[in-house]
Design a protein around this motif. Structure first.
Motif, PDB file in Angstrom:
ATOM      1  N   TYR A 397      31.231   4.544   7.184  1.00 13.54           N
ATOM      2  CA  TYR A 397      31.254   3.300   7.970  1.00 13.54           C
ATOM      3  C   TYR A 397      32.366   2.369   7.489  1.00 13.54           C
ATOM      4  CZ  TYR A 397      29.791  -1.200   9.869  1.00 13.54           C
ATOM      5  OH  TYR A 397      29.780  -2.415  10.517  1.00 13.54           O
ATOM      6  N   ARG A 398      32.466   2.205   6.168  1.00  9.98           N
ATOM      7  CA  ARG A 398      33.475   1.292   5.616  1.00  9.98           C
ATOM      8  C   ARG A 398      34.886   1.767   5.953  1.00  9.98           C
ATOM      9  NH1 ARG A 398      30.467   0.569  -0.228  1.00  9.98           N
ATOM     10  NH2 ARG A 398      29.113  -1.160   0.373  1.00  9.98           N
ATOM     11  N   GLN A 399      35.084   3.068   5.887  1.00 10.39           N
ATOM     12  CA  GLN A 399      36.426   3.564   6.183  1.00 10.39           C
ATOM     13  C   GLN A 399      36.785   3.323   7.650  1.00 10.39           C
ATOM     14  OE1 GLN A 399      37.453   7.824   5.805  1.00 10.39           O
ATOM     15  NE2 GLN A 399      39.171   7.120   4.568  1.00 10.39           N
ATOM     16  N   ASN A 400      35.826   3.519   8.535  1.00  6.14           N
ATOM     17  CA  ASN A 400      36.090   3.302   9.957  1.00  6.14           C
ATOM     18  C   ASN A 400      36.260   1.823  10.295  1.00  6.14           C
ATOM     19  OD1 ASN A 400      35.953   6.045  10.413  1.00  6.14           O
ATOM     20  ND2 ASN A 400      33.803   6.009  11.032  1.00  6.14           N
ATOM     21  N   GLU A 401      35.419   0.973   9.712  1.00  5.71           N
ATOM     22  CA  GLU A 401      35.411  -0.441  10.088  1.00  5.71           C
ATOM     23  C   GLU A 401      36.446  -1.278   9.327  1.00  5.71           C
ATOM     24  OE1 GLU A 401      33.568  -2.002  12.495  1.00  5.71           O
ATOM     25  OE2 GLU A 401      33.037   0.053  13.077  1.00  5.71           O
ATOM     26  N   PHE A 402      36.566  -1.033   8.015  1.00  3.13           N
ATOM     27  CA  PHE A 402      37.408  -1.909   7.182  1.00  3.13           C
ATOM     28  C   PHE A 402      38.772  -1.288   6.854  1.00  3.13           C
ATOM     29  CE2 PHE A 402      32.995  -2.955   5.340  1.00  3.13           C
ATOM     30  CZ  PHE A 402      32.747  -3.866   6.351  1.00  3.13           C
ATOM     31  N   LYS A 403      38.867   0.020   7.000  1.00  4.17           N
ATOM     32  CA  LYS A 403      40.115   0.734   6.667  1.00  4.17           C
ATOM     33  C   LYS A 403      40.658   0.346   5.282  1.00  4.17           C
ATOM     34  CE  LYS A 403      41.282   1.471  11.478  1.00  4.17           C
ATOM     35  NZ  LYS A 403      39.867   1.279  11.880  1.00  4.17           N
ATOM     36  N   PRO A 404      39.845   0.489   4.263  1.00  5.51           N
ATOM     37  CA  PRO A 404      40.271   0.071   2.915  1.00  5.51           C
ATOM     38  C   PRO A 404      41.224   1.074   2.285  1.00  5.51           C
ATOM     39  CG  PRO A 404      38.121   1.109   2.801  1.00  5.51           C
ATOM     40  CD  PRO A 404      38.499   1.082   4.262  1.00  5.51           C
ATOM     41  N   THR A 405      42.031   0.579   1.357  1.00  2.00           N
ATOM     42  CA  THR A 405      42.842   1.478   0.527  1.00  2.00           C
ATOM     43  C   THR A 405      42.094   1.793  -0.770  1.00  2.00           C
ATOM     44  OG1 THR A 405      43.920  -0.503  -0.335  1.00  2.00           O
ATOM     45  CG2 THR A 405      45.055   0.701   1.400  1.00  2.00           C
ATOM     46  N   GLU A 406      41.102   0.970  -1.071  1.00  2.00           N
ATOM     47  CA  GLU A 406      40.391   1.127  -2.332  1.00  2.00           C
ATOM     48  C   GLU A 406      38.971   0.576  -2.177  1.00  2.00           C
ATOM     49  OE1 GLU A 406      42.733  -0.487  -5.455  1.00  2.00           O
ATOM     50  OE2 GLU A 406      41.239  -0.182  -7.018  1.00  2.00           O
ATOM     51  N   ILE A 407      38.001   1.268  -2.754  1.00  3.46           N
ATOM     52  CA  ILE A 407      36.614   0.767  -2.771  1.00  3.46           C
ATOM     53  C   ILE A 407      36.129   0.772  -4.211  1.00  3.46           C
ATOM     54  CG2 ILE A 407      34.234   1.093  -1.977  1.00  3.46           C
ATOM     55  CD1 ILE A 407      35.285   2.552   0.446  1.00  3.46           C
ATOM     56  N   LEU A 408      35.638  -0.380  -4.669  1.00  3.15           N
ATOM     57  CA  LEU A 408      35.103  -0.504  -6.025  1.00  3.15           C
ATOM     58  C   LEU A 408      33.584  -0.545  -5.956  1.00  3.15           C
ATOM     59  CD1 LEU A 408      37.431  -3.338  -7.444  1.00  3.15           C
ATOM     60  CD2 LEU A 408      37.889  -0.882  -7.256  1.00  3.15           C
ATOM     61  N   TYR A 409      32.944   0.295  -6.735  1.00  2.11           N
ATOM     62  CA  TYR A 409      31.477   0.283  -6.839  1.00  2.11           C
ATOM     63  C   TYR A 409      31.128  -0.278  -8.214  1.00  2.11           C
ATOM     64  CZ  TYR A 409      31.483   3.563  -2.883  1.00  2.11           C
ATOM     65  OH  TYR A 409      31.660   4.155  -1.652  1.00  2.11           O
ATOM     66  N   VAL A 410      30.649  -1.504  -8.253  1.00  2.00           N
ATOM     67  CA  VAL A 410      30.308  -2.147  -9.532  1.00  2.00           C
ATOM     68  C   VAL A 410      28.847  -1.829  -9.826  1.00  2.00           C
ATOM     69  CG1 VAL A 410      30.385  -4.282 -10.862  1.00  2.00           C
ATOM     70  CG2 VAL A 410      31.956  -3.959  -8.942  1.00  2.00           C
ATOM     71  N   VAL A 411      28.656  -0.734 -10.531  1.00  4.01           N
ATOM     72  CA  VAL A 411      27.304  -0.186 -10.719  1.00  4.01           C
ATOM     73  C   VAL A 411      27.146   0.295 -12.175  1.00  4.01           C
ATOM     74  CG1 VAL A 411      25.618   1.520  -9.900  1.00  4.01           C
ATOM     75  CG2 VAL A 411      27.283   0.557  -8.302  1.00  4.01           C
ATOM     76  N   ASP A 412      25.932   0.212 -12.661  1.00  8.86           N
ATOM     77  CA  ASP A 412      25.535   0.627 -14.010  1.00  8.86           C
ATOM     78  C   ASP A 412      26.129   1.994 -14.420  1.00  8.86           C
ATOM     79  OD1 ASP A 412      24.005   1.471 -16.215  1.00  8.86           O
ATOM     80  OD2 ASP A 412      22.300   0.290 -15.550  1.00  8.86           O
ATOM     81  N   THR A 413      26.528   2.088 -15.686  1.00  6.32           N
ATOM     82  CA  THR A 413      27.088   3.342 -16.219  1.00  6.32           C
ATOM     83  C   THR A 413      26.147   4.524 -16.023  1.00  6.32           C
ATOM     84  OG1 THR A 413      28.390   2.158 -17.873  1.00  6.32           O
ATOM     85  CG2 THR A 413      27.882   4.458 -18.348  1.00  6.32           C
ATOM     86  N   ARG A 414      24.838   4.253 -16.043  1.00  2.00           N
ATOM     87  CA  ARG A 414      23.868   5.359 -15.923  1.00  2.00           C
ATOM     88  C   ARG A 414      23.963   6.072 -14.575  1.00  2.00           C
ATOM     89  NH1 ARG A 414      18.863   1.776 -17.938  1.00  2.00           N
ATOM     90  NH2 ARG A 414      20.092   0.297 -16.737  1.00  2.00           N
ATOM     91  N   GLN A 415      24.680   5.471 -13.616  1.00  2.00           N
ATOM     92  CA  GLN A 415      24.842   6.106 -12.307  1.00  2.00           C
ATOM     93  C   GLN A 415      26.149   6.895 -12.213  1.00  2.00           C
ATOM     94  OE1 GLN A 415      22.412   5.953  -9.986  1.00  2.00           O
ATOM     95  NE2 GLN A 415      21.235   4.832 -11.530  1.00  2.00           N
ATOM     96  N   SER A 416      26.785   7.141 -13.358  1.00  2.92           N
ATOM     97  CA  SER A 416      28.113   7.783 -13.339  1.00  2.92           C
ATOM     98  C   SER A 416      28.090   9.154 -12.669  1.00  2.92           C
ATOM     99  CB  SER A 416      28.651   7.906 -14.767  1.00  2.92           C
ATOM    100  OG  SER A 416      28.928   6.642 -15.300  1.00  2.92           O
ATOM    101  N   GLU A 417      27.107   9.984 -13.017  1.00  6.57           N
ATOM    102  CA  GLU A 417      27.071  11.328 -12.433  1.00  6.57           C
ATOM    103  C   GLU A 417      26.864  11.259 -10.923  1.00  6.57           C
ATOM    104  OE1 GLU A 417      24.706  14.257 -14.457  1.00  6.57           O
ATOM    105  OE2 GLU A 417      24.426  15.418 -12.621  1.00  6.57           O
ATOM    106  N   HIS A 418      26.027  10.314 -10.503  1.00  3.96           N
ATOM    107  CA  HIS A 418      25.792  10.151  -9.058  1.00  3.96           C
ATOM    108  C   HIS A 418      27.128   9.876  -8.343  1.00  3.96           C
ATOM    109  CE1 HIS A 418      24.048   8.700  -5.289  1.00  3.96           C
ATOM    110  NE2 HIS A 418      24.810   7.617  -5.417  1.00  3.96           N
TER     111      HIS A 418
END
Length: 659
Positions: A397-418
């Motif tokens: 959805y974000r790629q279609n709507e916002f056409k970003p060059t970069e997406i940052l996910y500010v999320v806990d280190t424990r979610q790294s494998e996910h």
């Protein structure tokens, strides 16, 4: 003004005839910590000497002879084995400081960039109150968005709320079995939170009962492993002995950790079993964990009753978290929760299957990735979707709507494998034209070094934490002894405003002061101290600049005219040191972007505040010897106030005019 970049360009030019990779060596320029070594040091001679086959000092001499920095620096000096020390010319510093007067951006140019960066942060589950664990994602993400936007990037902030998951199954189950409709209708947020805690405690009790035998078995296995290590004799081999000691220490730590978990788990069981009413409810709702999942599944299937309850509860839950965001001064461009993407999830799974990326295994649809042992499940046996499915739909959805060059996910280190899995699948899924970054962060710990929780074992509520910080700030900055010195007196409304600004700022600044990947210990006393590495110290420095300008009865336009008439001239080392510090804001902000690390800006502001304090202690402004000296000092006071205010605002921290 990014002085290191200016220097790098000059050194690149000088190195072009010596090496095929001048930019590599020219980038080896660093600020010095000791002013006796100048303002910058270039450490290229040693590595370049290996390429050229010459002594490092000879290489440094050739570079110094070729580089043209005469308009910026005093003649470069060579120290030790070949360090090149650079000291900025006072005239150059004065000219750059003069340019800053009247520049609202404090010398930081706005980039003409077409890049769009989406920042996904905060993302709490809305069915329960925000807790201390949410502070890191919220303040790190907010600060990155502010800095990137200030630098000139098109930023889009998105709060991907957890508004569709098991947490609503918990509330719906609680409402149906324990809820009082009149009480919920009269005061929905506290009542729903109460139901959530009640059901969740029963679920935790069920989990704890099941976990005890597992923990007991794991402890026995760990003890056997330790005994086996202790019986091994490797004393004849020093290397093996060192490795053996590390293994022994690791085995002992593992036992300690498991025993600690066993103790905590047993405490949860005891708390319920020793309460007759809670114990009776636990027995009556023995399968509550499965029942809650079924309520969640019914909601996802469109069950009329559960959907009606969800629609009724959701606005109240959002009001709860929005109140916290208002206090933190955090806003979002979009708040698109998991529910927004629910209708897209089936399509995502079908596309994964059609592309040959997903297949059915034991009734579940999974994506098998070569680099991972466990597959990524996108649809469970019961038809329920998972976070991975929602994240892929969100990405599409974000790629279609916002056409970003970069997406940052500010999320806990424990979610790294996910996120490693999501990013790997996204590439195969055709989402290749966007840079995906997991901006991971560590954990907030209590004074005991363990994850910060209440005595009952639950995570500490964020709103209560903010209240505590504001109250502590009131005690520190609104102390009656301090307030005696204020003229005019500080009334109750101003005291309230100051306490709120300092208290909230302290929580945010303290969190951002640590590198995001580090854990840190939470201490309100240290966070709000007037001295030390605190926002209070920086805010106080700002207030001191405003006090001087007020007493001098000067506006910035007046200071500008004085500088135009007298120029900038340094008569004390503290003036020069402060001026150089003021010119380094852009350097700090670009490093924040490069490393996604707001702590770099925190360190810069603390360093600038300390330099301002030394200047303040050594250089009289109102009683300056001449009007020309006063012009320079007023310019430094004015710019210090603006740089500190701007820097704090990019961290999401406000200032007050006096404190």
């Amino acid at each position: 003004m990014h002085i290191p970049h200016l220097m790098q360009k000059r050194f690149e030019n000088a190195l072009e005839s010596m090496t095929s990779t001048p930019e590599k060596y020219a980038s080896m320029i660093r600020s010095t910590s000791d002013p006796n070594h100048g303002d910058f040091q270039v450490n290229l001679a040693m590595p370049l000497s290996k390429e050229l086959g010459k002594p490092p000092r000879d290489v440094a001499g050739e570079v110094v002879g070729a580089v043209d920095v005469a308009d910026v620096c005093e003649p470069p000096e060579i120290a030790g084995p070949g360090f090149i020390n650079l000291k900025l010319k006072d005239d150059f510093i004065a000219a750059e400081i003069t340019k800053l007067i009247g520049d609202a951006r404090c010398g930081v140019p706005k980039r003409k960039s077409n890049d769009t960066i989406v920042i996904d942060f905060s993302s709490p589950n809305v069915a329960k109150p925000m807790h201390v664990g949410h502070i890191r994602s919220t303040v790190i993400g907010d600060s990155l968005a502010r800095v990137l936007n200030f630098l000139g990037y098109n930023t889009i902030t998105d709060n991907h709320l957890g508004d569709w998951g098991t947490q609503f199954g918990i509330i719906i189950y609680g409402y149906k079995h324990f809820g009082d409709p009149k009480a919920v209708a009269a005061d929905p947020v506290p009542e729903l939170a109460k139901l959530y805690r009640k059901v969740n405690s029963l679920i935790e009790f069920c989990k704890a009962k099941k976990r005890i035998p597992q923990l007991t078995s794991e402890i026995e296995s760990a003890k056997e492993e330790l005994a086996q290590l202790q019986s091994t004799d490797i004393s004849s081999d020093p290397k093996a002995e060192k490795k053996h000691k590390k293994s022994l220490a690791g085995a002992e730590r593992k036992i300690g950790s498991l025993q600690s978990e066993l103790s905590d788990t047993q405490a949860k069981i005891d708390a319920v079993e020793q309460d007759p009413q809670a114990n009776a409810e636990a027995i009556k709702h023995a399968d509550i964990d499965k029942a809650v999942l079924e309520e969640t599944a019914k909601l996802h299937r469109g069950d009329e009753e559960n959907l009606k309850l969800w629609e009724e509860f959701l606005p109240n839950c959002k009001d709860e978290i929005n109140r916290v965001y208002d206090r933190l001064g955090v806003t979002f461009d979009h708040t698109l929760g998991e529910s927004f993407y629910h209708k897209m999830l089936g399509v995502v799974v079908s596309e994964l299957e059609a592309k040959g990326l997903a297949s059915t295994s034991d009734g579940a649809v999974c994506v098998f990735l070569d680099a991972f042992d466990a597959p990524m499940i996108v649809r469970k046996q019961d038809g329920a979707y998972l976070y991975a499915t929602t994240d892929l739909a969100t990405l599409r959805y974000r790629q279609n709507e916002f056409k970003p060059t970069e997406i940052l996910y500010v999320v806990d280190t424990r979610q790294s494998e996910h996120f490693d899995k999501i990013f790997a699948v996204a590439h195969e899924f055709g989402l290749k034209d966007v840079k995906l970054v997991h901006v991971n962060f560590g954990t907030v710990l209590g004074e005991d070094g363990r994850p910060m929780k209440t005595r009952s074992g639950t995570l500490i509520g964020l709103e209560g934490l903010l209240d505590d910080a504001v109250e502590r700030a009131r005690q520190v900055v609104c102390d009656p002894e301090r307030l005696k010195n204020f003229d005019p007196p500080m009334d109750a409304a101003e005291q309230e405003m100051v306490a709120e600004t300092v208290g909230i700022g302290a929580i945010k600044f303290a969190d951002l002061s640590h590198h995001r990947t580090s854990d840190y210990k939470f201490s309100l006393d240290k966070m709000i101290a007037l001295e030390g590495n605190t926002s209070t110290y920086v805010q106080y420095s700002y207030a001191r600049t405003q006090a001087i300008l007020t007493r001098a009865e000067k506006l910035e336009s007046d200071v500008y005219e004085m500088v135009q008439a007298h120029g900038i001239t340094f008569t004390h080392p503290a003036e020069r040191t402060l001026a150089v510090s003021l010119l380094r804001l852009e350097e700090a902000l670009l490093t924040v972007h490069k490393d996604y690390a707001p702590n770099v800006l925190v360190e810069y502001l603390l360093d600038t505040a300390r330099n301002y304090s030394r200047f303040n202690d050594n250089c009289h402004v109102l009683k300056a010897e001449t009007e020309a000296i006063q012009a320079t000092r007023l310019a430094l006071v004015t710019l210090s106030g603006r740089v500190l205010q701007l820097g704090l605002s990019l961290l999401g921290v406000d200032v007050v005019g006096r404190m």
